[in-house]
Write a protein that holds these residues in place. Sequence first.
Motif, PDB file in Angstrom:
ATOM      1  N   HIS A 198       0.859  -1.189   0.000  1.00  0.00           N
ATOM      2  CA  HIS A 198       0.000   0.000   0.000  1.00  0.00           C
ATOM      3  C   HIS A 198       0.887   1.229   0.000  1.00  0.00           C
ATOM      4  N   PRO A 199       0.490   2.286  -0.741  1.00  0.00           N
ATOM      5  CA  PRO A 199       1.322   3.499  -0.779  1.00  0.00           C
ATOM      6  C   PRO A 199       1.612   4.084   0.601  1.00  0.00           C
ATOM      7  N   GLY A 200       0.659   3.939   1.538  1.00  0.00           N
ATOM      8  CA  GLY A 200       0.860   4.487   2.869  1.00  0.00           C
ATOM      9  C   GLY A 200       1.944   3.789   3.668  1.00  0.00           C
ATOM     10  N   GLN A 201       2.414   2.642   3.198  1.00  0.00           N
ATOM     11  CA  GLN A 201       3.464   1.917   3.908  1.00  0.00           C
ATOM     12  C   GLN A 201       4.872   2.310   3.456  1.00  0.00           C
ATOM     13  N   ILE A 202       4.981   3.075   2.394  1.00  0.00           N
ATOM     14  CA  ILE A 202       6.307   3.354   1.825  1.00  0.00           C
ATOM     15  C   ILE A 202       7.146   4.218   2.744  1.00  0.00           C
ATOM     16  N   GLU A 203       6.616   5.365   3.141  1.00  0.00           N
ATOM     17  CA  GLU A 203       7.411   6.264   3.977  1.00  0.00           C
ATOM     18  C   GLU A 203       7.741   5.669   5.342  1.00  0.00           C
ATOM     19  N   PRO A 204       6.797   4.984   6.019  1.00  0.00           N
ATOM     20  CA  PRO A 204       7.174   4.327   7.271  1.00  0.00           C
ATOM     21  C   PRO A 204       8.275   3.283   7.088  1.00  0.00           C
ATOM     22  N   ALA A 205       8.252   2.579   5.970  1.00  0.00           N
ATOM     23  CA  ALA A 205       9.325   1.609   5.715  1.00  0.00           C
ATOM     24  C   ALA A 205      10.653   2.322   5.509  1.00  0.00           C
ATOM     25  N   HIS A 206      10.627   3.439   4.783  1.00  0.00           N
ATOM     26  CA  HIS A 206      11.847   4.232   4.620  1.00  0.00           C
ATOM     27  C   HIS A 206      12.378   4.696   5.966  1.00  0.00           C
ATOM     28  N   ALA A 207      11.483   5.140   6.820  1.00  0.00           N
ATOM     29  CA  ALA A 207      11.906   5.628   8.131  1.00  0.00           C
ATOM     30  C   ALA A 207      12.507   4.511   8.965  1.00  0.00           C
ATOM     31  N   ALA A 208      11.914   3.332   8.901  1.00  0.00           N
ATOM     32  CA  ALA A 208      12.386   2.219   9.727  1.00  0.00           C
ATOM     33  C   ALA A 208      13.717   1.666   9.252  1.00  0.00           C
ATOM     34  N   TYR A 209      13.889   1.587   7.948  1.00  0.00           N
ATOM     35  CA  TYR A 209      15.092   0.958   7.403  1.00  0.00           C
ATOM     36  C   TYR A 209      16.149   1.962   6.958  1.00  0.00           C
ATOM     37  N   GLY A 210      15.792   3.226   6.962  1.00  0.00           N
ATOM     38  CA  GLY A 210      16.750   4.241   6.549  1.00  0.00           C
ATOM     39  C   GLY A 210      17.616   4.711   7.695  1.00  0.00           C
ATOM     40  N   VAL A 211      18.318   5.802   7.460  1.00  0.00           N
ATOM     41  CA  VAL A 211      19.226   6.386   8.442  1.00  0.00           C
ATOM     42  C   VAL A 211      18.732   7.771   8.795  1.00  0.00           C
ATOM     43  N   GLY A 212      18.489   8.000  10.087  1.00  0.00           N
ATOM     44  CA  GLY A 212      18.096   9.325  10.547  1.00  0.00           C
ATOM     45  C   GLY A 212      19.301  10.241  10.679  1.00  0.00           C
ATOM     46  N   GLU A 213      19.027  11.528  10.786  1.00  0.00           N
ATOM     47  CA  GLU A 213      20.118  12.500  10.873  1.00  0.00           C
ATOM     48  C   GLU A 213      20.975  12.281  12.113  1.00  0.00           C
ATOM     49  N   ALA A 214      20.339  11.942  13.237  1.00  0.00           N
ATOM     50  CA  ALA A 214      21.102  11.702  14.462  1.00  0.00           C
ATOM     51  C   ALA A 214      22.017  10.487  14.304  1.00  0.00           C
ATOM     52  N   GLU A 215      21.498   9.444  13.645  1.00  0.00           N
ATOM     53  CA  GLU A 215      22.310   8.247  13.426  1.00  0.00           C
ATOM     54  C   GLU A 215      23.495   8.553  12.512  1.00  0.00           C
ATOM     55  N   ALA A 216      23.272   9.375  11.497  1.00  0.00           N
ATOM     56  CA  ALA A 216      24.368   9.753  10.604  1.00  0.00           C
ATOM     57  C   ALA A 216      25.413  10.590  11.341  1.00  0.00           C
ATOM     58  N   ASP A 217      24.951  11.504  12.189  1.00  0.00           N
ATOM     59  CA  ASP A 217      25.895  12.325  12.963  1.00  0.00           C
ATOM     60  C   ASP A 217      26.750  11.451  13.878  1.00  0.00           C
ATOM     61  N   THR A 218      26.138  10.465  14.512  1.00  0.00           N
ATOM     62  CA  THR A 218      26.889   9.571  15.384  1.00  0.00           C
ATOM     63  C   THR A 218      27.923   8.780  14.588  1.00  0.00           C
ATOM     64  N   ALA A 219      27.539   8.323  13.398  1.00  0.00           N
ATOM     65  CA  ALA A 219      28.482   7.576  12.564  1.00  0.00           C
ATOM     66  C   ALA A 219      29.673   8.448  12.161  1.00  0.00           C
ATOM     67  N   ARG A 220      29.404   9.695  11.799  1.00  0.00           N
ATOM     68  CA  ARG A 220      30.507  10.601  11.437  1.00  0.00           C
ATOM     69  C   ARG A 220      31.439  10.821  12.625  1.00  0.00           C
ATOM     70  N   ALA A 221      30.872  11.008  13.809  1.00  0.00           N
ATOM     71  CA  ALA A 221      31.691  11.252  14.987  1.00  0.00           C
ATOM     72  C   ALA A 221      32.532  10.023  15.336  1.00  0.00           C
ATOM     73  N   LEU A 222      31.961   8.836  15.162  1.00  0.00           N
ATOM     74  CA  LEU A 222      32.729   7.617  15.434  1.00  0.00           C
ATOM     75  C   LEU A 222      33.909   7.490  14.483  1.00  0.00           C
ATOM     76  N   VAL A 223      33.664   7.742  13.201  1.00  0.00           N
ATOM     77  CA  VAL A 223      34.754   7.663  12.213  1.00  0.00           C
ATOM     78  C   VAL A 223      35.825   8.700  12.527  1.00  0.00           C
ATOM     79  N   ALA A 224      35.399   9.884  12.939  1.00  0.00           N
ATOM     80  CA  ALA A 224      36.374  10.928  13.277  1.00  0.00           C
ATOM     81  C   ALA A 224      37.218  10.515  14.477  1.00  0.00           C
ATOM     82  N   ALA A 225      36.594   9.931  15.499  1.00  0.00           N
ATOM     83  CA  ALA A 225      37.340   9.473  16.665  1.00  0.00           C
ATOM     84  C   ALA A 225      38.332   8.381  16.285  1.00  0.00           C
ATOM     85  N   TRP A 226      37.919   7.515  15.407  1.00  0.00           N
ATOM     86  CA  TRP A 226      38.815   6.446  14.935  1.00  0.00           C
ATOM     87  C   TRP A 226      40.011   7.039  14.182  1.00  0.00           C
ATOM     88  N   ASN A 227      39.758   7.994  13.329  1.00  0.00           N
ATOM     89  CA  ASN A 227      40.851   8.600  12.564  1.00  0.00           C
ATOM     90  C   ASN A 227      41.856   9.293  13.478  1.00  0.00           C
TER      91      ASN A 227
END
Length: 265
Positions: A198-227
């Motif tokens: 159903h079309p109404g399920q597309i965006e919720p699926a994107h939200a569940a399986y995608g990457v939020g901005e906070a998650e991306a920020d955390t990933a960038r900070a982890l890579v920076a700490a590693w470097n």
Amino acid sequence: MPGDKPRALDKARTLGADAVILDLEDAVAPEHKASAREHVRAALAQPWPVPVLLRLNAPGTPWHEDDLALAAHPALGGVVLPKVEAPPTLAGPQPVLHPVWAMIETPLGVLNAAAIAAAPGVAGLIAGANDLARALRTRPHPGRAPLLHALSAVVLAARACGRVPLDAVYNDVRDPEGFARECAQGRALGFAGKTVIHPGQIEPAHAAYGVGEAEADTARALVAAWNVARAAGQSVATFQGALVEQMHVDEAQETLALWAAQGKR
């Protein structure tokens, strides 16, 4: 999308899904199979903004051979085979060179999932929970407890062979909370995405399986700490109180790659 509904096929181009499966199988009644095939052929003549896959009727059905002829269409991005129980082949009048997505929806399919996933040309495995539940004689359960072993087996087989595992559809399109819970469960199990009906399920699926901005920020900070740690000659780093090794960095970089892909979408 059912192949016998031309208006739905036209609408599918505008919905923002990552891919569209045009269905000739369960969603199409026997008397509409031939017309569905022609509607799909017409739809494939039009431009699509996303990959288009074609779900065929299973081998042994009266419609499989004609479906195979259409499956060679150059505009397709893949072929979905239902009820796969052994490494699939597409032996038809014309060569079918598209990637194959195998639906695992029988007990034998689950038991042979690793061999199916390892077969040449297979791009991914799609869990088919409805048929599987019926074959297993399970009872409905909001947490899918009777199916968890089989669902995990599909993920395990796909990941072991470098294929993409996709979770099954959620039937109740009037239950967004239940759909969100099942998406969260599927991601926790290791699925890469969710098939939707159903079309109404597309965006919720994107939200569940995608990457939020906070998650991306955390990933960038982890890579920076590693470097920083590696530049100082350290073999490991710490980030937010936790030990960081190369494995964690690889995972963070995968997260950032998905974040970038979302932006392009």
